[in-house]
Motif scaffolding. Structure first.
Motif, mmCIF file in Angstrom:
data_model
loop_
_atom_site.group_PDB
_atom_site.id
_atom_site.type_symbol
_atom_site.label_atom_id
_atom_site.label_comp_id
_atom_site.label_asym_id
_atom_site.label_seq_id
_atom_site.Cartn_x
_atom_site.Cartn_y
_atom_site.Cartn_z
ATOM 1 N N ARG A 50 0.827 -1.210 0.000
ATOM 2 C CA ARG A 50 0.000 0.000 0.000
ATOM 3 C C ARG A 50 0.857 1.252 0.000
ATOM 4 N NH1 ARG A 50 -5.541 -0.668 3.503
ATOM 5 N NH2 ARG A 50 -6.141 -2.737 2.786
ATOM 6 N N LEU A 51 1.908 1.241 0.836
ATOM 7 C CA LEU A 51 2.797 2.401 0.891
ATOM 8 C C LEU A 51 3.513 2.612 -0.444
ATOM 9 C CD1 LEU A 51 4.320 1.989 4.451
ATOM 10 C CD2 LEU A 51 2.922 3.905 3.656
ATOM 11 N N GLY A 59 10.751 1.887 4.423
ATOM 12 C CA GLY A 59 10.981 1.688 5.849
ATOM 13 C C GLY A 59 9.877 2.239 6.731
ATOM 14 N N SER A 60 8.844 2.822 6.128
ATOM 15 C CA SER A 60 7.732 3.363 6.919
ATOM 16 C C SER A 60 6.915 2.229 7.532
ATOM 17 C CB SER A 60 6.830 4.233 6.046
ATOM 18 O OG SER A 60 7.536 5.350 5.549
ATOM 19 N N ILE A 61 6.248 2.518 8.635
ATOM 20 C CA ILE A 61 5.448 1.546 9.374
ATOM 21 C C ILE A 61 4.013 2.043 9.461
ATOM 22 C CG2 ILE A 61 5.168 0.332 11.576
ATOM 23 C CD1 ILE A 61 7.681 -0.450 10.098
ATOM 24 N N VAL A 62 3.060 1.122 9.294
ATOM 25 C CA VAL A 62 1.644 1.493 9.358
ATOM 26 C C VAL A 62 0.938 0.687 10.451
ATOM 27 C CG1 VAL A 62 -0.546 1.635 8.106
ATOM 28 C CG2 VAL A 62 1.606 2.016 6.893
ATOM 29 N N ALA A 92 -4.585 9.109 1.760
ATOM 30 C CA ALA A 92 -6.003 9.246 2.093
ATOM 31 C C ALA A 92 -6.874 8.625 1.004
ATOM 32 C CB ALA A 92 -6.356 10.720 2.271
ATOM 33 N N ARG A 93 -6.471 8.829 -0.247
ATOM 34 C CA ARG A 93 -7.243 8.270 -1.357
ATOM 35 C C ARG A 93 -7.160 6.752 -1.367
ATOM 36 N NH1 ARG A 93 -6.309 6.329 -6.226
ATOM 37 N NH2 ARG A 93 -4.056 6.672 -6.027
ATOM 38 N N TYR A 94 -5.978 6.211 -1.112
ATOM 39 C CA TYR A 94 -5.796 4.761 -1.172
ATOM 40 C C TYR A 94 -6.560 4.066 -0.048
ATOM 41 C CZ TYR A 94 -3.452 0.393 -2.312
ATOM 42 O OH TYR A 94 -3.198 -0.902 -2.691
ATOM 43 N N TRP A 95 -6.532 4.669 1.158
ATOM 44 C CA TRP A 95 -7.219 4.057 2.293
ATOM 45 C C TRP A 95 -8.700 4.465 2.358
ATOM 46 C CZ3 TRP A 95 -2.035 3.166 3.724
ATOM 47 C CH2 TRP A 95 -1.821 1.967 4.409
ATOM 48 N N GLY A 96 -9.069 5.463 1.581
ATOM 49 C CA GLY A 96 -10.452 5.908 1.577
ATOM 50 C C GLY A 96 -10.858 6.602 2.863
#
Length: 204
Positions: A50-51, A59-62, A92-96
């Motif tokens: 997704r990232l 290396g980002s964490i969700v 925001a668009r990807y996660w809605g």
């Protein structure tokens, strides 16, 4: 709370080298574990893909954090990574959703904040008896809602680790602790403040 945080007091005999992303994930989980408004949180299995689709920094964490009124997408970004233009909009668009929180590694690892929060999380399983909790609550109410850690510890009579018992109440969200100064006997412990019919109410 739903997390996979290890008790930091249990240090393995031989430390295993970890990737920078592991440190970032641990710091984020530690913060979320005692965040007052977070009910529980969980990792996102497909977060890497997704990232990448959102041009997210490597290396980002969700984490998905459940609050009382919404689900919050929390993204932790390494300091050395550059955030591409429009990243928040794409996320925001990807996660809605517009319920997004983006934090930097430097904020998560900042001392003494991390030291205090880590100590609190390490006491998650030290919840005191109801009697001891009522003594602490009464003590705080008599002083207007806040006191020092040393005086709160003195109220604990039925636990083998009085300091751990008080910090466990912080971890459970029943108490608050200041994080702007190193942990000590003078650290300020307070009852949570909530709004009721337009008025601020201490405790409960």
């Amino acid at each position: 709370m739903i997390s996979a945080i290890a008790n930091s007091s249990r240090i393995p005999f031989k430390a295993t080298p970890r990737l920078p992303s592991d440190w970032l994930a641990e710091a984020l989980d530690t913060h979320l574990a005692i965040a007052p408004r977070v009910i529980d949180f969980r990792p996102v299995p497909s977060s890497r893909e997704r990232l990448k689709s959102c041009m997210g920094p490597r290396g980002s964490i969700v984490r998905l954090a459940r609050l009382a009124d919404r689900i919050l997408v929390v993204v932790a970004i390494p300091d050395e990574a550059d955030t591409p233009p429009g990243f928040r909009r794409e996320l925001a668009r990807y996660w809605g959703t517009t319920n997004l929180l983006i934090v930097r590694e430097s904020w998560l690892l900042r001392e003494p904040r991390l030291e205090v929060i880590s100590a609190v999380v390490a006491c998650l399983d030290q919840i005191p008896s109801v009697t001891d909790w009522l003594r602490i609550e009464r003590h705080l109410l008599e002083l207007g809602g806040s006191s020092c850690l040393e005086e709160c510890v003195a109220q604990v009579r039925q636990h083998e680790d009085p300091a751990g018992a008080v910090l466990a109440l912080v971890a459970a969200g029943w108490l608050r602790i200041e994080v702007s100064r190193p942990l000590s006997g003078s650290s300020v412990i307070s009852l949570p403040v909530r709004r009721d019919r337009g008025r601020l109410v201490v405790g409960g």
